[in-house]
Design a protein around this motif. Structure first.
Motif, PDB file in Angstrom:
ATOM      1  N   ILE A  55       0.842  -1.207   0.000  1.00 14.38           N
ATOM      2  CA  ILE A  55       0.000   0.000   0.000  1.00 14.38           C
ATOM      3  C   ILE A  55       0.875   1.255   0.000  1.00 14.38           C
ATOM      4  N   GLN A  56       1.872   1.292   0.892  1.00 11.17           N
ATOM      5  CA  GLN A  56       2.742   2.474   1.002  1.00 11.17           C
ATOM      6  C   GLN A  56       3.453   2.773  -0.311  1.00 11.17           C
ATOM      7  N   ASN A  58       2.596   2.005  -3.313  1.00 14.01           N
ATOM      8  CA  ASN A  58       1.765   2.070  -4.518  1.00 14.01           C
ATOM      9  C   ASN A  58       0.499   2.896  -4.329  1.00 14.01           C
ATOM     10  N   LYS A  59       0.587   3.941  -3.522  1.00 13.33           N
ATOM     11  CA  LYS A  59      -0.590   4.754  -3.201  1.00 13.33           C
ATOM     12  C   LYS A  59      -1.235   5.423  -4.412  1.00 13.33           C
ATOM     13  N   LYS A  60      -0.486   5.658  -5.431  1.00 20.80           N
ATOM     14  CA  LYS A  60      -1.013   6.360  -6.608  1.00 20.80           C
ATOM     15  C   LYS A  60      -1.649   5.413  -7.633  1.00 20.80           C
ATOM     16  N   LEU A  66      -3.347  -2.329  -7.994  1.00 20.42           N
ATOM     17  CA  LEU A  66      -3.069  -2.803  -6.629  1.00 20.42           C
ATOM     18  C   LEU A  66      -3.402  -4.287  -6.504  1.00 20.42           C
ATOM     19  N   VAL A 109      -6.633   4.267  -0.064  1.00 22.95           N
ATOM     20  CA  VAL A 109      -5.351   3.728   0.398  1.00 22.95           C
ATOM     21  C   VAL A 109      -4.932   4.257   1.771  1.00 22.95           C
ATOM     22  N   ASN A 110      -5.254   5.500   2.094  1.00 26.16           N
ATOM     23  CA  ASN A 110      -4.840   6.038   3.395  1.00 26.16           C
ATOM     24  C   ASN A 110      -5.555   5.334   4.540  1.00 26.16           C
ATOM     25  N   THR A 112      -6.960   2.423   4.364  1.00 24.66           N
ATOM     26  CA  THR A 112      -6.511   1.029   4.304  1.00 24.66           C
ATOM     27  C   THR A 112      -5.200   0.868   5.066  1.00 24.66           C
ATOM     28  N   GLN A 113      -4.252   1.758   4.794  1.00 24.71           N
ATOM     29  CA  GLN A 113      -2.963   1.685   5.485  1.00 24.71           C
ATOM     30  C   GLN A 113      -3.165   1.834   6.995  1.00 24.71           C
TER      31      GLN A 113
END
Length: 124
Positions: A55-56, A58-60, A66, A109-110, A112-113
């Motif tokens: 995740i970190q 590949n945030k974009k 993903l 993603v944020n 999720t992380q």
């Protein structure tokens, strides 16, 4: 059916044949006992580490990209469940839940992380 592209293809085929879908029932079942319950705390922590890193790094990327990255990593582990079941449990908090990639898509993603890091901290 466990592959997103197979589901999409099936939906398109049904639409072409019948014009529309009136009712859709998700009735798939997977036995979690053989993977998640048999994993040690260390294995779960390691799995969550891999998910956090994916995740970190590949945030974009979009959800399709993903998913591809997660599935490639899962294949390297020899058992997709060793990566995907801890991911699903960390994101949903439930034994039975939607596909983890649908959850990531909804949460973003944020968030999720954040959920993965919280779950990971339980195994340290």
């Amino acid at each position: 059916v466990s592959e997103r592209n197979e589901v999409s293809s099936m939906i398109e085929t049904v639409k072409k044949e019948f014009g529309r879908i009136d009712i859709l029932v998700n009735n798939a079942g997977i036995n979690m006992d053989r993977t998640l319950k048999n994993m040690t705390d260390e294995e779960i922590a390691e799995s969550l580490d891999k998910s956090i890193k994916l995740i970190q790094d590949n945030k974009k990327k979009g959800i399709g990209e993903l998913q591809e990255l997660f599935l490639k990593e899962a294949e390297k582990m020899g058992d997709r469940g060793k990566l995907l079941w801890p991911l699903r449990a960390a994101l949903s908090g439930e034994k039975a839940s939607p596909d983890p990639f649908d959850i990531i898509d909804i949460l973003g993603v944020n968030k999720t992380q954040e959920k993965l890091e919280k779950a990971h901290s339980l195994f340290l």
